[in-house]
Design an enzyme around this catalytic site. Structure first.
Site, PDB file in Angstrom:
ATOM      1  N   LYS A   3       0.824  -1.215   0.000  1.00  0.00           N
ATOM      2  CA  LYS A   3       0.000   0.000   0.000  1.00  0.00           C
ATOM      3  C   LYS A   3       0.861   1.270   0.000  1.00  0.00           C
ATOM      4  CE  LYS A   3      -4.033  -2.162   2.181  1.00  0.00           C
ATOM      5  NZ  LYS A   3      -5.084  -2.012   3.226  1.00  0.00           N
ATOM      6  N   TYR A  43     -11.940  -2.054  -4.053  1.00  0.00           N
ATOM      7  CA  TYR A  43     -12.537  -2.207  -2.720  1.00  0.00           C
ATOM      8  C   TYR A  43     -14.067  -2.081  -2.763  1.00  0.00           C
ATOM      9  CZ  TYR A  43      -8.185  -2.410   0.003  1.00  0.00           C
ATOM     10  OH  TYR A  43      -6.992  -2.795   0.578  1.00  0.00           O
ATOM     11  N   PHE A  51     -15.840   3.863   6.382  1.00  0.00           N
ATOM     12  CA  PHE A  51     -14.452   4.264   6.105  1.00  0.00           C
ATOM     13  C   PHE A  51     -14.110   4.231   4.617  1.00  0.00           C
ATOM     14  CE2 PHE A  51     -14.466  -0.282   7.318  1.00  0.00           C
ATOM     15  CZ  PHE A  51     -13.906  -0.847   6.188  1.00  0.00           C
ATOM     16  N   ARG A  79      -2.113 -14.297   4.701  1.00  0.00           N
ATOM     17  CA  ARG A  79      -2.809 -13.538   5.755  1.00  0.00           C
ATOM     18  C   ARG A  79      -2.036 -13.672   7.074  1.00  0.00           C
ATOM     19  NH1 ARG A  79      -6.864 -10.248   3.774  1.00  0.00           N
ATOM     20  NH2 ARG A  79      -7.394  -9.994   5.950  1.00  0.00           N
ATOM     21  N   THR A  85      -5.565  -6.800  10.544  1.00  0.00           N
ATOM     22  CA  THR A  85      -5.892  -5.556   9.837  1.00  0.00           C
ATOM     23  C   THR A  85      -5.394  -4.326  10.613  1.00  0.00           C
ATOM     24  OG1 THR A  85      -7.896  -6.622   9.008  1.00  0.00           O
ATOM     25  CG2 THR A  85      -7.789  -4.228   8.825  1.00  0.00           C
ATOM     26  N   ARG A  96       2.552  -6.278   8.928  1.00  0.00           N
ATOM     27  CA  ARG A  96       1.845  -5.103   9.462  1.00  0.00           C
ATOM     28  C   ARG A  96       2.433  -4.666  10.805  1.00  0.00           C
ATOM     29  NH1 ARG A  96      -4.112  -6.934   7.286  1.00  0.00           N
ATOM     30  NH2 ARG A  96      -4.186  -5.551   5.474  1.00  0.00           N
ATOM     31  N   ASN A 106      -2.120   0.513   6.607  1.00  0.00           N
ATOM     32  CA  ASN A 106      -1.667  -0.762   7.166  1.00  0.00           C
ATOM     33  C   ASN A 106      -0.767  -1.567   6.218  1.00  0.00           C
ATOM     34  OD1 ASN A 106      -3.659  -1.634   5.465  1.00  0.00           O
ATOM     35  ND2 ASN A 106      -4.907  -2.638   7.036  1.00  0.00           N
ATOM     36  N   HIS A 109      -1.976  -5.378   1.504  1.00  0.00           N
ATOM     37  CA  HIS A 109      -3.267  -6.059   1.321  1.00  0.00           C
ATOM     38  C   HIS A 109      -3.017  -7.505   0.927  1.00  0.00           C
ATOM     39  CE1 HIS A 109      -7.107  -7.271  -0.424  1.00  0.00           C
ATOM     40  NE2 HIS A 109      -6.423  -7.655  -1.478  1.00  0.00           N
ATOM     41  N   GLU A 120      -8.968 -10.408  -8.028  1.00  0.00           N
ATOM     42  CA  GLU A 120      -8.042  -9.289  -7.815  1.00  0.00           C
ATOM     43  C   GLU A 120      -6.833  -9.377  -8.757  1.00  0.00           C
ATOM     44  OE1 GLU A 120      -9.430  -8.625  -3.189  1.00  0.00           O
ATOM     45  OE2 GLU A 120      -7.414  -9.374  -3.564  1.00  0.00           O
TER      46      GLU A 120
HETATM   47  P1  ATP Z   1      -7.099  -5.673   3.103  1.00  0.00           P
HETATM   48  O1  ATP Z   1      -8.376  -6.040   2.403  1.00  0.00           O
HETATM   49  O2  ATP Z   1      -6.603  -4.279   2.776  1.00  0.00           O
HETATM   50  O3  ATP Z   1      -6.052  -6.728   2.993  1.00  0.00           O
HETATM   51  P2  ATP Z   1      -8.169  -6.650   5.526  1.00  0.00           P
HETATM   52  O4  ATP Z   1      -8.683  -7.766   4.689  1.00  0.00           O
HETATM   53  O5  ATP Z   1      -7.274  -7.011   6.671  1.00  0.00           O
HETATM   54  O6  ATP Z   1      -7.376  -5.596   4.673  1.00  0.00           O
HETATM   55  P3  ATP Z   1     -10.764  -5.471   5.339  1.00  0.00           P
HETATM   56  O7  ATP Z   1     -11.819  -5.730   6.342  1.00  0.00           O
HETATM   57  O8  ATP Z   1     -10.838  -6.114   4.009  1.00  0.00           O
HETATM   58  O9  ATP Z   1      -9.362  -5.775   6.063  1.00  0.00           O
HETATM   59  O10 ATP Z   1     -10.696  -3.892   5.156  1.00  0.00           O
HETATM   60  C1  ATP Z   1     -10.065  -3.313   4.030  1.00  0.00           C
HETATM   61  C2  ATP Z   1      -9.260  -2.111   4.483  1.00  0.00           C
HETATM   62  O11 ATP Z   1     -10.142  -1.115   4.971  1.00  0.00           O
HETATM   63  C3  ATP Z   1      -8.317  -2.405   5.652  1.00  0.00           C
HETATM   64  O12 ATP Z   1      -7.043  -2.837   5.222  1.00  0.00           O
HETATM   65  C4  ATP Z   1      -8.230  -1.074   6.347  1.00  0.00           C
HETATM   66  O13 ATP Z   1      -7.205  -0.261   5.797  1.00  0.00           O
HETATM   67  C5  ATP Z   1      -9.578  -0.465   6.077  1.00  0.00           C
HETATM   68  N1  ATP Z   1     -10.418  -0.678   7.251  1.00  0.00           N
HETATM   69  C6  ATP Z   1     -11.021  -1.812   7.639  1.00  0.00           C
HETATM   70  N2  ATP Z   1     -11.725  -1.654   8.770  1.00  0.00           N
HETATM   71  C7  ATP Z   1     -11.543  -0.360   9.110  1.00  0.00           C
HETATM   72  C8  ATP Z   1     -12.007   0.448  10.170  1.00  0.00           C
HETATM   73  N3  ATP Z   1     -12.791  -0.054  11.130  1.00  0.00           N
HETATM   74  N4  ATP Z   1     -11.613   1.735  10.209  1.00  0.00           N
HETATM   75  C9  ATP Z   1     -10.830   2.252   9.240  1.00  0.00           C
HETATM   76  N5  ATP Z   1     -10.358   1.534   8.196  1.00  0.00           N
HETATM   77  C10 ATP Z   1     -10.707   0.255   8.141  1.00  0.00           C
HETATM   78 MG    MG Z   2      -9.763  -7.505   2.899  1.00  0.00          MG
END
Ligand code: ATP
Ligand code: MG
Length: 131
Positions: A3, A43, A51, A79, A85, A96, A106, A109, A120
């Site tokens: 990212k 996304y 968010f 993962r 996350t 992370r 973070n 991804h 993706e």
């Molecule tokens: P990614 O999809 O980026 O790998 P993830 O699968 O761990 O991350 P997701 O639930 O898919 O988490 O959320 C996608 C992204 O949205 C997260 O990486 C984070 O940057 C953001 N995000 C998720 N939850 C929150 C939250 N509660 N507040 C702010 N940002 C959030």
């Molecule tokens: Mg995700």
């Protein structure tokens, strides 16, 4: 995907090292600055989340590195390698934990299923870009 925060903070090389060290093979890789439309599409599942706007603006704030990786049990193992996350909850030694500062920024991804990994990968790479 590495990212914008991690790319801007010059963690790209170290993160790629961690990924290769964990046994992943790189099938395709590119360095690209996402447009709003690209980030929104990537996304799209989070479109209704509070968010979402911040997520898109963060993901378009600077270049990212997108990659297709290969390994047995790749989704689950990746993962595990990247950690929770929210980096505050990520285990010691995860990407992370080492390189991310907040739940928004973070560092990396990872796809959350084989099905989404396929979607993706196709989002970023044509069939001519995979070896
Ligand atoms: P990614 O999809 O980026 O790998 P993830 O699968 O761990 O991350 P997701 O639930 O898919 O988490 O959320 C996608 C992204 O949205 C997260 O990486 C984070 O940057 C953001 N995000 C998720 N939850 C929150 C939250 N509660 N507040 C702010 N940002 C959030
Ligand atoms: Mg995700």
């Amino acid at each position: 995907m590495i990212k914008p925060d991690a790319v801007a903070n010059q963690h790209t090389g170290k993160i790629i090292d961690d990924i290769l060290g964990a046994g992943f093979k790189i099938i395709a890789m590119k360095y690209v600055h996402l447009s709003d439309a690209m980030a929104e599409g990537f996304y799209a599942v989070h479109r209704e989340r509070p968010f979402f706007k911040d997520l898109v603006s963060f993901m378009t704030s600077g270049p990212i590195v997108a990659a297709i990786l290969e390994k047995d049990n790749a989704v689950e193992d990746f993962r595990k390698l990247i950690g929770a996350t929210n980096p505050a909850n990520a285990e010691e030694g995860t990407i992370r934990k080492k390189y991310a500062k907040s739940i928004d920024a973070n560092a990396i991804h990872g796809s959350d299923s084989n099905e989404n990994a396929e979607i993706e990968g196709n989002y970023f790479f044509s069939q001519f870009e995979r070896f």
